[in-house]
Design an enzyme around this catalytic site. Structure first.
Site, PDB file in Angstrom:
ATOM      1  N   HIS A 161       0.823  -1.200   0.000  1.00  0.00           N
ATOM      2  CA  HIS A 161       0.000   0.000   0.000  1.00  0.00           C
ATOM      3  C   HIS A 161       0.856   1.248   0.000  1.00  0.00           C
ATOM      4  CE1 HIS A 161       0.554  -0.785   4.395  1.00  0.00           C
ATOM      5  NE2 HIS A 161       0.631   0.543   4.485  1.00  0.00           N
ATOM      6  N   HIS A 182       3.990   7.076   3.827  1.00  0.00           N
ATOM      7  CA  HIS A 182       4.924   5.964   3.641  1.00  0.00           C
ATOM      8  C   HIS A 182       4.443   5.046   2.520  1.00  0.00           C
ATOM      9  CE1 HIS A 182       2.083   4.162   6.665  1.00  0.00           C
ATOM     10  NE2 HIS A 182       2.279   3.046   5.985  1.00  0.00           N
ATOM     11  N   GLU A 221       7.728   1.057   5.002  1.00  0.00           N
ATOM     12  CA  GLU A 221       7.210   0.017   5.879  1.00  0.00           C
ATOM     13  C   GLU A 221       7.440  -1.321   5.175  1.00  0.00           C
ATOM     14  OE1 GLU A 221       2.939   0.154   6.379  1.00  0.00           O
ATOM     15  OE2 GLU A 221       3.011  -1.086   8.185  1.00  0.00           O
TER      16      GLU A 221
HETATM   17 CO    CO Z   1       1.223   1.226   6.312  1.00  0.00          CO
END
Ligand code: CO
Length: 134
Positions: A7, A79, A130
């Site tokens: 994502h 992020h 991440e």
């Molecule tokens: Co995230």
């Protein structure tokens, strides 16, 4: 080592407005707002054919995205999340390569109930990364 883009997370100052933008103007499938008090955010998931967008809004006084929105009052990309097969192997490889793992370096259970780590944005061209064990 890294796999799919899981994502892209976008911090937004107005979650209802951002949800309408993605759901109406961009015509995407959007979820209802999901409070995640343990992560200090309310999330709206935007489902795209090949990945997800997560619209993040601060929840509570100690939200980890509060400072980001103060610096970026109109919102911004917070992020990106890449999938890895083995979070410990990924961490050890990155540390050996000189990358800084945020926090105490131990994977935490993330917003999708899977182990995650964050990598210092200064080591990745200004992008907070991440890693999620898929
Ligand atoms: Co995230």
């Amino acid at each position: 080592m890294i796999g799919r883009l899981n994502h892209v997370a976008i911090a937004v100052p107005d979650l209802a407005a951002a949800t309408a933008t993605y759901g109406n103007a961009l015509g995407a499938k959007v979820s209802a707002p999901i409070p995640q008090p343990e992560h200090g955010v309310t999330v709206v998931f935007v489902e795209l054919p090949n990945t997800k967008i997560e619209l993040l809004h601060p929840l509570g006084d100690n939200s980890p995205i509060k400072g980001f929105l103060e610096r970026n009052p109109s919102g911004g990309i917070h992020h990106v999340c890449y999938e890895v097969a083995d979070i410990y192997a990924a961490r050890d490889r990155l540390k050996a390569e000189g990358a800084r793992v945020l926090g105490d370096g131990e994977p935490k259970i993330g917003a999708h109930d899977k182990p995650v780590l964050f990598l210092h944005p200064k080591d990745f061209y200004g992008t907070l990364i991440e890693l999620e064990q898929a």
